[in-house]
Scaffold this motif. Structure first.
Motif, short mmCIF file in Angstrom:
data_model
loop_
_atom_site.label_atom_id
_atom_site.label_comp_id
_atom_site.label_asym_id
_atom_site.label_seq_id
_atom_site.Cartn_x
_atom_site.Cartn_y
_atom_site.Cartn_z
N THR A 102 0.80 -1.24 0.00
CA THR A 102 0.00 0.00 0.00
C THR A 102 0.82 1.27 0.00
N ASN A 103 2.12 1.19 0.35
CA ASN A 103 3.00 2.37 0.41
C ASN A 103 2.39 3.53 1.19
N PRO A 104 2.12 3.36 2.49
CA PRO A 104 1.43 4.41 3.27
C PRO A 104 2.24 5.67 3.50
N GLY A 105 3.59 5.61 3.37
CA GLY A 105 4.40 6.79 3.66
C GLY A 105 4.76 7.63 2.46
N GLN A 214 -10.57 13.73 17.16
CA GLN A 214 -9.63 13.38 16.10
C GLN A 214 -9.76 14.29 14.88
N GLY A 215 -11.00 14.61 14.52
CA GLY A 215 -11.19 15.44 13.33
C GLY A 215 -10.98 14.65 12.05
N VAL A 216 -11.41 15.21 10.94
CA VAL A 216 -11.36 14.49 9.66
C VAL A 216 -10.09 14.81 8.89
N ASP A 217 -9.54 16.02 9.09
CA ASP A 217 -8.37 16.46 8.30
C ASP A 217 -7.17 15.53 8.49
N LEU A 222 -3.41 10.98 6.73
CA LEU A 222 -2.80 9.69 7.08
C LEU A 222 -3.73 8.52 6.75
N GLY A 223 -4.62 8.74 5.80
CA GLY A 223 -5.62 7.73 5.47
C GLY A 223 -5.04 6.39 5.09
N LYS A 224 -3.95 6.39 4.28
CA LYS A 224 -3.36 5.12 3.84
C LYS A 224 -2.71 4.39 5.01
#
Length: 430
Positions: A102-105, A214-217, A222-224
């Motif tokens: 997924t390559n999250p970074g 937490q908020g959505v932004d 950091l969604g991945k």
């Protein structure tokens, strides 16, 4: 009011917990930061659970030890610890493989305005030495679970030897002590049942505060990373753990149905220890022998960290991608070993997650400051990883229980064969 209370009591625990969770999400999304006002409801629930944890561990372990014998205790320990190490190692591998896919970074940068100082890593010897408290009461006040487990086992063994003493007076004293402990254990379980009636309200408070804060932004940025972490825990629950259960001859769907309350509570509370009272109750519902459950689950709650190990695997690839570093196969293999030891060896230590991350990051030559980048979604991540930890504890207990049952059946069959042989020999003699 009485009718409302009766109606509430008649509803299943899972229905009430789900309602509290859903309402908490709605309140958090609508009110945003203002949902902080519901925080005390969740804090009260966690305090009530923590209040009952140590007495439950102490009393239930003493009772469990007295339903066993020293040889049996050693046999169970020799089975559960290899499971912890194997399951934890597999969890690290799952985290690394998913993150590689997924390559999250990719696309993120290292924060430069935040400095993270890692606590000093305790040595394995110091962890073992700290298990033995110099003051029993201090261990309870400090909430040192490993010390309480040690005290419970030692006290339980002293009761056991008294009961099996050749001295009749000592036998009577041992039986009396066990009877009092049994009564205390039952009273603690009654107290737990009362606390669980408040659980849906506490779940509502925790969820509303978490979602609103937490908020959505941050979640979008950091969604991945969050998605990879949750996908990893889902794979543990739907692939890795079911393989262990199938190999042990367990009906997976029924088992998960029996433990769902503990899994759900751990997800919301982010606390393996806080969930422990409910975990023990669910183990009983899942048909796990009381002796096995009360010996393995308190230790598993502090030592077995499958979800946390998965976190190490995802995080190290996440950090490497941020720094533009490509990890070789030998380096990844080393990280699997270090991550496994970090998850098992630092469990139960204050700041265990940060210590574990610092160990793994240092081994990989990565800056620990990257931990700060994930701070905004830490609570959401802890929900998933704690769920993986608690499920792993219950799976381990079930696997050991199945092994014990097979050994008992085998011993019974051998005893029956010897009995038949004796009868046949006596008939022949006649």
């Amino acid at each position: 009011m009485k009718k409302i209370w009766s109606w509430y009591l008649q509803k299943s625990f899972m229905t009430k917990m789900t309602a509290g969770f859903v309402l908490g999400i709605i309140a958090g999304l609508i009110l945003g930061p203002q949902s902080e006002m519901f925080g005390p409801l969740g804090e009260l629930f966690l305090k009530l659970l923590k209040m009952v944890v140590l007495p439950l561990i102490l009393l239930s372990l003493i009772v469990a030890v007295n339903h066993s014998n020293p040889k049996e205790l050693g046999r169970i320990g020799a089975k559960i610890f290899p499971f912890y190490i194997i399951a934890t190692g597999i969890s690290v591998c799952v985290g690394i493989m998913l993150a590689k896919l997924t390559n999250p970074g990719v696309g993120l940068t290292l924060p430069t305005d935040v400095e993270v100082v890692a606590p000093e890593k305790p040595s394995f010897l110091s962890i073992l030495m700290n298990m033995v408290p110099s003051n029993i009461f201090e261990a309870f006040v400090a909430g040192d679970v490993l010390s309480v487990v040690f005290v419970a086992v030692v006290v339980g063994l002293s009761f056991l030897y008294l009961r099996h003493s050749g001295n009749e007076e000592q036998q009577a004293m041992g039986e009396l002590l066990l009877k009092v402990t049994n009564a205390g254990n039952e009273a603690t379980m009654k107290l737990l049942n009362g606390i669980l009636q408040y659980a849906p309200i506490g779940i509502f408070g925790i969820t509303a505060q978490t979602i609103g804060h937490q908020g959505v932004d941050t979640l979008i940025v950091l969604g991945k990373f969050v998605g990879t972490s949750y996908l990893g825990v889902i794979l543990l629950l739907t692939v890795v753990f079911p393989i262990f259960l199938k190999l042990a001859g367990v009906r997976v769907i029924k088992f998960y149905r029996d433990i769902k309350e503990a899994v759900f509570t751990s997800f919301v509370t982010c606390s393996s220890l806080g969930t422990l009272p409910l975990t023990i109750k669910c183990a009983e519902k899942a048909g796990i022998n009381e002796r096995v459950a009360k010996l393995t689950l308190p230790i598993g709650a502090t030592v077995n960290m499958n979800g946390t190990a998965l976190r190490f695997g995802v995080a190290v690839v996440f950090a490497a991608e941020i720094m533009g570093i490509t990890l070789s196969v030998p380096e990844l293999a080393t990280i699997v070993i270090i991550g496994t030891m970090a998850a098992v060896g630092t469990a139960g230590v204050p700041g265990a997650g940060l210590i574990g991350m610092s160990i793994v990051f240092t081994q990989a030559g990565l800056p620990i400051e990257i931990v700060a980048l994930t701070a905004g979604v830490n609570v959401l991540l802890d929900m998933a990883f704690t769920c993986g930890n608690v499920t792993g504890d219950l799976v381990g207990a079930k696997v050991v229980d199945q092994s014990e049952r097979r050994a008992e059946r085998k011993a019974a069959a051998l005893a029956a064969q010897r009995g038949d042989a004796t009868v046949s020999q006596a008939s022949t003699t006649e």
